[in-house]
Write a protein that holds these residues in place. Sequence first.
Motif, PDB file in Angstrom:
ATOM      1  N   GLU A  77       0.921  -1.327  -0.267  1.00 16.01           N
ATOM      2  CA  GLU A  77       0.150   0.133   0.434  1.00 16.01           C
ATOM      3  C   GLU A  77       0.945   1.271  -0.037  1.00 16.01           C
ATOM      4  N   THR A  78       1.972   1.717  -0.139  1.00 15.92           N
ATOM      5  CA  THR A  78       2.889   2.381   0.232  1.00 15.92           C
ATOM      6  C   THR A  78       3.404   2.950  -1.499  1.00 15.92           C
ATOM      7  N   ASN A  79       2.430   2.599  -2.657  1.00 17.47           N
ATOM      8  CA  ASN A  79       2.760   2.935  -3.789  1.00 17.47           C
ATOM      9  C   ASN A  79       1.748   3.166  -4.471  1.00 17.47           C
ATOM     10  N   ASP A  80       1.536   5.105  -4.790  1.00 18.49           N
ATOM     11  CA  ASP A  80       0.307   4.844  -5.760  1.00 18.49           C
ATOM     12  C   ASP A  80       0.334   4.818  -6.756  1.00 18.49           C
ATOM     13  N   ASN A  81      -1.123   3.562  -6.862  1.00 20.08           N
ATOM     14  CA  ASN A  81      -0.976   2.427  -8.052  1.00 20.08           C
ATOM     15  C   ASN A  81      -1.913   3.401  -9.257  1.00 20.08           C
TER      16      ASN A  81
END
Length: 528
Positions: free
Chosen positions: A375-379
């Motif tokens: 969840e640390t990546n804006d995807n």
Amino acid sequence: MSGLTPGSKLSHRKRSFSLAVLGGLLMGSIPLEAFAFGFDDVARRAEELAQQSYRAPETSLPNELRELSYAQYSQIQYKRDRDVWSGNDAPFTLSFIHEGMHYDSAIQLNSIDQQGEVHGFAYNPDDFTYGDLNISDDVKNSDGLGIAGFRINHALNDADRKDEVMVFLGASYFRAVGRGQVFGLSGRGLAVDTGLSSGEEFPRFSEMWIVEPSPESQYLTIFALLDSPSVTGAYRFVLRPGEDTLVDVQSRLYLRRAVEKLGIAPLTSMYLYGPEQPSSTLNYIPAIHDSNGLLINDAQNGWMWRPLANPARLMINRHATPQLNGYGLMQRGHNFSDYQDLDARYDLRPSAWVEPLNAWGAGSVELIQIPTSNETNDNIVSMWLSDAAHEPRTPLEFDYRITLTTNESRHLDTQLAWVDSTRRSRGEITRDDLVREPDGTLAFVVDFVGPSLDGIGSGANMSVEASVGDNGELTNSRVVHNPATGGWRVFVNVKRNNANQPLDIRAKLMLDGKQLSETWYYRLPANG
């Protein structure tokens, strides 16, 4: 935020104006015009800049700051007793953000006082606390070190405490929240060539001006100058905090060169998993996402709800909008039980709804969904793309309002039911002995709710109109009344022909031949 690129470095410019102390910062004062500085002044700067060759920013952040982890970087905090305007009984104050980690580009920050004079803020290491980090004085006072961004504080939740309500940090990214909300998805000033194999360009706000509020001000105005190799621009943001926080955006863009993909009003979010696409690993948290769907309202095509996905490979598609009324990345579902996360509080993260305030013409809303393992990546990225060809140096104007809300239903058409939840499941049949067993299909269970369904009981002639794309078969669809919600539940069963390709699935409620709901549209990812 993921994928940020370096912006320009704020140099310690020599200025020939008098110095004054404001909020613990040394500032210079110079009247630029006899009248108040405003949007047209920034637009002239942007137009002039577009006629010049792009100058790449300098980056000289010391390694002691560049190599900080997120937890370490978070220890560097602005001293709240030095907030700008904190001693002026102002309803808004500013807290500055130190350079560090991948935020290695300083911006020139200014204030505009109530006489129209512009004051430039200067970086001062004494305005920050550094926790238990052993950052040397030489590093703190490095040449070129400056302010990476800023927080806007306001008494949003408690009259005796000013909380962070909006933040500008990195490239042209910003985030805002309303009352009782926590930060989730981000907005951006502009997106250039996002998702192209040639690589994305990240325009940045190189200089910003914040208008000093009066004690009675209910809004805050921010001006910004945008710069990149392909485009320059002038922006005006008007922030109105409240239960729903509103951000009105005025923009005027000037292209240095032709741009293949110019993304207007872009939003960036995160979707890891949820009931639409359950986690492949055992987890007591049933959903992790900042947004769970894309909502589009077009004057010709009506309302469409597109649940998000975390695909196995990059997935991009567009929805034609001859006349866009609004679009947004939404977080439908604000019950703690939907998430069970005491730390992240995904239940308190807002939706962002974008409404054009001038004529945009025909175009499309693009949705980009990127694989992510955490969840640390804006995807998730969404944006509006114009059908018109844009000529370099011809001004382009796009104005819009962004509403940050956890009360999404107030922005919907009450004449249509909307999707309350989407759940994915294996298809099943019930044997004569009441034992359930799989039937070889994939099932989607979609609950519709809304005031348009009030009083429509189980005896109504309700039906579902469902369809699938060429890569699959619709094996069954049915609708039943849901007495628990007062709405209606749709079951859609499908079989996919080629698992290596996505499958489009659509459904909507019909009553006596009339559409009674928004259109639910799910793109089942390849291998997903």
